[in-house]
Design a protein around this motif. Sequence first.
Motif, PDB file in Angstrom:
ATOM      1  N   ASN A   1     -36.606  77.591 -14.185  1.00 18.53           N
ATOM      2  CA  ASN A   1     -35.655  76.671 -13.205  1.00 18.53           C
ATOM      3  C   ASN A   1     -36.358  75.963 -12.120  1.00 18.53           C
ATOM      4  O   ASN A   1     -37.634  76.373 -11.701  1.00 18.53           O
ATOM      5  CB  ASN A   1     -34.612  77.545 -12.443  1.00 18.53           C
ATOM      6  N   PHE A   2     -35.794  75.214 -11.365  1.00 17.43           N
ATOM      7  CA  PHE A   2     -36.338  74.637 -10.188  1.00 17.43           C
ATOM      8  C   PHE A   2     -36.348  75.277  -9.239  1.00 17.43           C
ATOM      9  O   PHE A   2     -37.499  74.831  -8.401  1.00 17.43           O
ATOM     10  CB  PHE A   2     -35.461  73.206  -9.753  1.00 17.43           C
ATOM     11  N   GLN A   3     -35.606  76.072  -8.715  1.00 19.05           N
ATOM     12  CA  GLN A   3     -35.445  76.693  -7.489  1.00 19.05           C
ATOM     13  C   GLN A   3     -36.703  77.621  -7.375  1.00 19.05           C
ATOM     14  O   GLN A   3     -37.320  77.625  -6.213  1.00 19.05           O
ATOM     15  CB  GLN A   3     -34.165  77.608  -7.147  1.00 19.05           C
ATOM     16  N   ASP A   4     -36.861  78.378  -8.458  1.00 23.25           N
ATOM     17  CA  ASP A   4     -38.190  79.377  -8.317  1.00 23.25           C
ATOM     18  C   ASP A   4     -39.397  78.544  -8.033  1.00 23.25           C
ATOM     19  O   ASP A   4     -40.570  78.798  -7.427  1.00 23.25           O
ATOM     20  CB  ASP A   4     -38.060  80.363  -9.484  1.00 23.25           C
ATOM     21  N   MET A   5     -39.509  77.373  -8.993  1.00 20.92           N
ATOM     22  CA  MET A   5     -40.813  76.616  -8.790  1.00 20.92           C
ATOM     23  C   MET A   5     -40.988  76.025  -7.585  1.00 20.92           C
ATOM     24  O   MET A   5     -41.882  76.021  -6.702  1.00 20.92           O
ATOM     25  CB  MET A   5     -40.776  75.641  -9.934  1.00 20.92           C
ATOM     26  N   GLU A   6     -39.783  75.446  -6.739  1.00 18.12           N
ATOM     27  CA  GLU A   6     -39.818  74.727  -5.525  1.00 18.12           C
ATOM     28  C   GLU A   6     -40.249  75.823  -4.593  1.00 18.12           C
ATOM     29  O   GLU A   6     -41.126  75.466  -3.735  1.00 18.12           O
ATOM     30  CB  GLU A   6     -38.450  74.443  -5.136  1.00 18.12           C
ATOM     31  N   LYS A   7     -39.985  77.306  -4.604  1.00 17.21           N
ATOM     32  CA  LYS A   7     -40.489  78.247  -3.793  1.00 17.21           C
ATOM     33  C   LYS A   7     -42.174  78.497  -4.185  1.00 17.21           C
ATOM     34  O   LYS A   7     -42.753  78.648  -3.107  1.00 17.21           O
ATOM     35  CB  LYS A   7     -39.873  79.394  -3.907  1.00 17.21           C
ATOM     36  N   LYS A   8     -42.533  78.496  -5.250  1.00 20.51           N
ATOM     37  CA  LYS A   8     -43.904  78.575  -5.379  1.00 20.51           C
ATOM     38  C   LYS A   8     -44.649  77.560  -4.948  1.00 20.51           C
ATOM     39  O   LYS A   8     -45.846  77.542  -4.446  1.00 20.51           O
ATOM     40  CB  LYS A   8     -43.822  78.778  -7.087  1.00 20.51           C
ATOM     41  N   LEU A   9     -44.131  76.171  -5.228  1.00 18.21           N
ATOM     42  CA  LEU A   9     -44.963  75.109  -4.726  1.00 18.21           C
ATOM     43  C   LEU A   9     -45.127  75.248  -3.201  1.00 18.21           C
ATOM     44  O   LEU A   9     -46.117  74.899  -2.653  1.00 18.21           O
ATOM     45  CB  LEU A   9     -44.167  73.626  -5.072  1.00 18.21           C
ATOM     46  N   GLU A  10     -43.936  75.499  -2.508  1.00 18.37           N
ATOM     47  CA  GLU A  10     -44.033  75.738  -0.964  1.00 18.37           C
ATOM     48  C   GLU A  10     -45.189  76.757  -0.567  1.00 18.37           C
ATOM     49  O   GLU A  10     -45.848  76.631   0.235  1.00 18.37           O
ATOM     50  CB  GLU A  10     -42.499  76.094  -0.339  1.00 18.37           C
ATOM     51  N   ASN A  11     -45.097  77.880  -1.443  1.00 15.06           N
ATOM     52  CA  ASN A  11     -45.929  79.026  -1.130  1.00 15.06           C
ATOM     53  C   ASN A  11     -47.361  78.531  -1.222  1.00 15.06           C
ATOM     54  O   ASN A  11     -48.441  79.211  -0.271  1.00 15.06           O
ATOM     55  CB  ASN A  11     -45.742  80.083  -1.921  1.00 15.06           C
ATOM     56  N   ILE A  12     -47.879  77.538  -2.078  1.00 16.28           N
ATOM     57  CA  ILE A  12     -49.159  77.251  -2.142  1.00 16.28           C
ATOM     58  C   ILE A  12     -49.538  76.035  -1.208  1.00 16.28           C
ATOM     59  O   ILE A  12     -50.665  75.663  -1.152  1.00 16.28           O
ATOM     60  CB  ILE A  12     -49.568  76.703  -3.548  1.00 16.28           C
ATOM     61  N   GLY A  13     -48.776  75.661  -0.581  1.00 19.81           N
ATOM     62  CA  GLY A  13     -48.932  74.664   0.632  1.00 19.81           C
ATOM     63  C   GLY A  13     -48.322  72.855  -0.212  1.00 19.81           C
ATOM     64  O   GLY A  13     -48.862  72.317   0.657  1.00 19.81           O
ATOM     65  N   ALA A  14     -47.720  72.908  -1.222  1.00 17.51           N
ATOM     66  CA  ALA A  14     -47.526  71.473  -1.810  1.00 17.51           C
ATOM     67  C   ALA A  14     -46.312  70.837  -0.996  1.00 17.51           C
ATOM     68  O   ALA A  14     -45.381  71.827  -0.483  1.00 17.51           O
ATOM     69  CB  ALA A  14     -46.982  71.868  -3.435  1.00 17.51           C
ATOM     70  N   LEU A  15     -46.701  69.545  -0.773  1.00 17.09           N
ATOM     71  CA  LEU A  15     -45.486  69.063   0.178  1.00 17.09           C
ATOM     72  C   LEU A  15     -44.548  67.984  -0.722  1.00 17.09           C
ATOM     73  O   LEU A  15     -45.087  67.302  -1.506  1.00 17.09           O
ATOM     74  CB  LEU A  15     -46.203  68.123   1.402  1.00 17.09           C
ATOM     75  N   LYS A  16     -43.439  68.458  -0.501  1.00 14.46           N
ATOM     76  CA  LYS A  16     -42.488  67.333  -1.201  1.00 14.46           C
ATOM     77  C   LYS A  16     -42.879  65.918  -0.689  1.00 14.46           C
ATOM     78  O   LYS A  16     -42.968  65.708   0.558  1.00 14.46           O
ATOM     79  CB  LYS A  16     -41.097  67.512  -0.813  1.00 14.46           C
ATOM     80  N   SER A  17     -42.795  64.891  -1.799  1.00 12.83           N
ATOM     81  CA  SER A  17     -43.344  63.437  -1.012  1.00 12.83           C
ATOM     82  C   SER A  17     -42.078  62.788  -1.240  1.00 12.83           C
ATOM     83  O   SER A  17     -41.971  61.820  -0.414  1.00 12.83           O
ATOM     84  CB  SER A  17     -44.563  62.909  -1.762  1.00 12.83           C
ATOM     85  N   LYS A  18     -41.232  62.847  -2.315  1.00 10.10           N
ATOM     86  CA  LYS A  18     -40.061  62.004  -2.515  1.00 10.10           C
ATOM     87  C   LYS A  18     -39.351  62.491  -3.649  1.00 10.10           C
ATOM     88  O   LYS A  18     -39.775  63.154  -4.629  1.00 10.10           O
ATOM     89  CB  LYS A  18     -40.606  60.424  -2.943  1.00 10.10           C
ATOM     90  N   LYS A  19     -37.983  61.843  -3.775  1.00 12.35           N
ATOM     91  CA  LYS A  19     -37.244  62.324  -4.993  1.00 12.35           C
ATOM     92  C   LYS A  19     -36.527  61.058  -5.254  1.00 12.35           C
ATOM     93  O   LYS A  19     -36.144  60.057  -4.486  1.00 12.35           O
ATOM     94  CB  LYS A  19     -35.991  63.058  -4.413  1.00 12.35           C
TER      95      LYS A  19
END
Length: 180
Positions: free
Chosen positions: A12-30
């Motif tokens: 799912n997207f929610q769990d992956m968004e948390k994992k990405l945030e935890n490693i320091g990935a930055l949202k750039s655009k949607k």
Amino acid sequence: MIEVEVKAKIENFQDMEKKLENIGALKSKKEFQEDIYFNSPIVDFANTDEALRIRTTRENESENIFITYKGPKIDSKSKTREEIEIAIEDSEKCSGIFQHLGFSMVRAVRKNRQYYKYENFEISLDDVEGLDPYMEIEIALDDGADYSDAQDKIFELFSKLGVDDGFERTSYLELLEKLY
């Protein structure tokens, strides 16, 4: 340009968004993307593993349109391939030109894509109409560059994010074609 890209189905997207945030990935655009795929009157792109599409992207009030050619995949582990892309002004006129030249429209693929940046990786979470959640990780390299190291680093990042299976070499177009 060589696009080194690996795609995997995710839970799912929610769990992956948390994992990405935890490693320091930055949202750039949607953005919303609509890809209209065409087949050649000369060769069947499904057989040659090529793709020709018109992509329209919408982000807020902004719209961009591109023609993209993707060459055959050049390895057995990923979707690494040559990619050539140019901006155009009008998708309907371009589609009309393609059809007058004998190209046939195959299918539209529509998705909402959330982009992330992490080091030199571009990561996207893809909500494709008709498919389960997917994540793509890619790196763009100059033509002729050795892509094997970049490919290994992409698989390492997937593993860091807890994704060790569900990898898919086929395109969203091919996945949808199998379903419908």
